[in-house]
Design a protein around this motif. Sequence first.
Motif, PDB file in Angstrom:
ATOM      1  N   LEU A   9       0.823  -1.212   0.000  1.00 13.05           N
ATOM      2  CA  LEU A   9       0.000   0.000   0.000  1.00 13.05           C
ATOM      3  C   LEU A   9       0.856   1.262   0.000  1.00 13.05           C
ATOM      4  O   LEU A   9       0.530   2.251  -0.676  1.00 13.05           O
ATOM      5  CB  LEU A   9      -0.935  -0.005   1.211  1.00 13.05           C
ATOM      6  CG  LEU A   9      -2.054  -1.060   1.183  1.00 13.05           C
ATOM      7  CD1 LEU A   9      -2.834  -1.041   2.487  1.00 13.05           C
ATOM      8  CD2 LEU A   9      -2.995  -0.810  -0.004  1.00 13.05           C
ATOM      9  N   LEU A  10       1.978   1.249   0.749  1.00 12.57           N
ATOM     10  CA  LEU A  10       2.888   2.399   0.739  1.00 12.57           C
ATOM     11  C   LEU A  10       3.500   2.605  -0.642  1.00 12.57           C
ATOM     12  O   LEU A  10       3.626   3.754  -1.108  1.00 12.57           O
ATOM     13  CB  LEU A  10       3.998   2.189   1.779  1.00 12.57           C
ATOM     14  CG  LEU A  10       3.615   2.395   3.241  1.00 12.57           C
ATOM     15  CD1 LEU A  10       4.773   2.008   4.152  1.00 12.57           C
ATOM     16  CD2 LEU A  10       3.202   3.854   3.487  1.00 12.57           C
ATOM     17  N   ALA A  11       3.859   1.517  -1.308  1.00 16.84           N
ATOM     18  CA  ALA A  11       4.423   1.621  -2.656  1.00 16.84           C
ATOM     19  C   ALA A  11       3.403   2.224  -3.620  1.00 16.84           C
ATOM     20  O   ALA A  11       3.737   3.090  -4.446  1.00 16.84           O
ATOM     21  CB  ALA A  11       4.885   0.245  -3.142  1.00 16.84           C
ATOM     22  N   VAL A  12       2.144   1.763  -3.517  1.00 16.08           N
ATOM     23  CA  VAL A  12       1.087   2.310  -4.382  1.00 16.08           C
ATOM     24  C   VAL A  12       0.887   3.791  -4.090  1.00 16.08           C
ATOM     25  O   VAL A  12       0.723   4.610  -5.005  1.00 16.08           O
ATOM     26  CB  VAL A  12      -0.225   1.519  -4.181  1.00 16.08           C
ATOM     27  CG1 VAL A  12      -1.368   2.196  -4.927  1.00 16.08           C
ATOM     28  CG2 VAL A  12      -0.052   0.079  -4.659  1.00 16.08           C
ATOM     29  N   ALA A  13       0.897   4.162  -2.807  1.00 22.04           N
ATOM     30  CA  ALA A  13       0.702   5.568  -2.428  1.00 22.04           C
ATOM     31  C   ALA A  13       1.821   6.449  -2.974  1.00 22.04           C
ATOM     32  O   ALA A  13       1.578   7.544  -3.504  1.00 22.04           O
ATOM     33  CB  ALA A  13       0.628   5.679  -0.904  1.00 22.04           C
ATOM     34  N   LEU A  14       3.070   5.989  -2.872  1.00 17.55           N
ATOM     35  CA  LEU A  14       4.201   6.750  -3.405  1.00 17.55           C
ATOM     36  C   LEU A  14       4.103   6.902  -4.922  1.00 17.55           C
ATOM     37  O   LEU A  14       4.413   7.963  -5.481  1.00 17.55           O
ATOM     38  CB  LEU A  14       5.517   6.065  -3.021  1.00 17.55           C
ATOM     39  CG  LEU A  14       5.910   6.145  -1.537  1.00 17.55           C
ATOM     40  CD1 LEU A  14       7.140   5.300  -1.284  1.00 17.55           C
ATOM     41  CD2 LEU A  14       6.169   7.598  -1.140  1.00 17.55           C
ATOM     42  N   TRP A  15       3.665   5.835  -5.572  1.00 25.79           N
ATOM     43  CA  TRP A  15       3.502   5.888  -7.032  1.00 25.79           C
ATOM     44  C   TRP A  15       2.450   6.927  -7.417  1.00 25.79           C
ATOM     45  O   TRP A  15       2.636   7.729  -8.346  1.00 25.79           O
ATOM     46  CB  TRP A  15       3.120   4.488  -7.537  1.00 25.79           C
ATOM     47  CG  TRP A  15       2.846   4.440  -9.019  1.00 25.79           C
ATOM     48  CD1 TRP A  15       3.647   4.870 -10.033  1.00 25.79           C
ATOM     49  CD2 TRP A  15       1.663   3.935  -9.636  1.00 25.79           C
ATOM     50  NE1 TRP A  15       3.059   4.662 -11.243  1.00 25.79           N
ATOM     51  CE2 TRP A  15       1.831   4.078 -11.035  1.00 25.79           C
ATOM     52  CE3 TRP A  15       0.488   3.361  -9.154  1.00 25.79           C
ATOM     53  CZ2 TRP A  15       0.867   3.676 -11.946  1.00 25.79           C
ATOM     54  CZ3 TRP A  15      -0.469   2.943 -10.066  1.00 25.79           C
ATOM     55  CH2 TRP A  15      -0.277   3.107 -11.434  1.00 25.79           C
ATOM     56  N   GLN A  16       1.336   6.944  -6.695  1.00 27.69           N
ATOM     57  CA  GLN A  16       0.278   7.900  -6.977  1.00 27.69           C
ATOM     58  C   GLN A  16       0.743   9.340  -6.682  1.00 27.69           C
ATOM     59  O   GLN A  16       0.425  10.273  -7.421  1.00 27.69           O
ATOM     60  CB  GLN A  16      -0.965   7.579  -6.133  1.00 27.69           C
ATOM     61  CG  GLN A  16      -1.644   6.265  -6.501  1.00 27.69           C
ATOM     62  CD  GLN A  16      -2.244   6.313  -7.902  1.00 27.69           C
ATOM     63  OE1 GLN A  16      -2.619   7.366  -8.402  1.00 27.69           O
ATOM     64  NE2 GLN A  16      -2.311   5.155  -8.547  1.00 27.69           N
TER      65      GLN A  16
END
Length: 395
Positions: A12-19
């Motif tokens: 979820l942190l990786a997805v958030a950083l990507w967004q």
Amino acid sequence: MTSLLVIIVVVLLAVALWQLTKIFDLTQVGSSSDDSQVASDNDNNIQGYVMFGFLAFIYIFTIYGLLKWGNLALHTPASEHGLLVDSLMNITWVLIFIVQFITQGLLYWFSFKNRGNKDRKALFFADSNKLEAIWSIIPSVVLACLILYGLYAWNNIMFVDKDEDVIEIELYAQQFKWTARYAGQDNVLGKANVRLIEGINTLGVDMSDPNAQDDIVVSELHIPKGKKIHFKMRSQDVLHSAYMPHFRAQMNCVPGMVTEFAFVPTYTTAEYRELPFMVEKVSNINKLRAEKSVELVAKGGTALDPYTFDYLLLCNKICGASHYNMQMKVVVDTPEDYKKWLSEKTTLAQDIKAAAATEKPAEEGKATTKDSAVQDTVKAVIDTVKAVVAKVAMK
């Protein structure tokens, strides 16, 4: 469950950083940023220094790992051939570290030195016989030396002279335990086959074989110091691997065939426990166990028992759900203590006779009980018939 939650959080942190990165890019619309996707000299310089940083990380982490966890590696070998195995391993490690240090340094240095520059043109050449010879001949010679030394070590370890005075022991593997069988006074193991497994004869020993009459079956392995032990290994079900790390011994146990390994123990269990490195290691382990025991007792649990070193026979193949628990204690005795221990053991033939003698009275008792029940039933039927006849006669 905790590991799963950690993985979910990381994803979820990786997805958030990507967004967030996408949102940042959208906020830069209309600015004079370079979106040509072509690296500039500044980009190349940054990447070059980042490479040097990664090279430093590799070297620092390697040194830190050796200092931090180097003491966890196996220490003094407890068999004669163990010194040869450790020598081969140490030579291999030294060569690997030297090659790694040189090649990684050259790789990142040349990557930095020849990084992209708009004022510099790359030189192209089809081949270089000199370079080809260097990086082909040197590794070939080094590997050939390692292989020859390895074959020398292997032949010395595996060779057992037919006329050599050895102790014959069978290691029998099955999910999930080990059993040992000693050859007895004749020092010849009796024949065995899994099809002959019955009752307490759990190893399938052929009791019609004269050599099997003095075989001894035990669940704890005892061997004498200074005597060559010739192990013959069988597996009842799946592929196992007999692994005795302190003796630098390992051999697969394959269903349907017999594998072999031999070594000479050089330290009794008591002597190995008194080695300085082992005393320190056991002390550190018990210190950790004491700290853990305080936590367990505070939670209402039971304190951990102090740790005492023992040689172990382990399985080094993932053989099923309880693979981790497949182990047997190995005790190295003095020759005198070994003879005394072995003399106190009964043979498999004696155990089978004793089991048969125990079963016979039980079977006779069952038969007697059955006959008594039949007699009581017959008597009841006769009494009933007599009563009926008496009533008819009275009428």
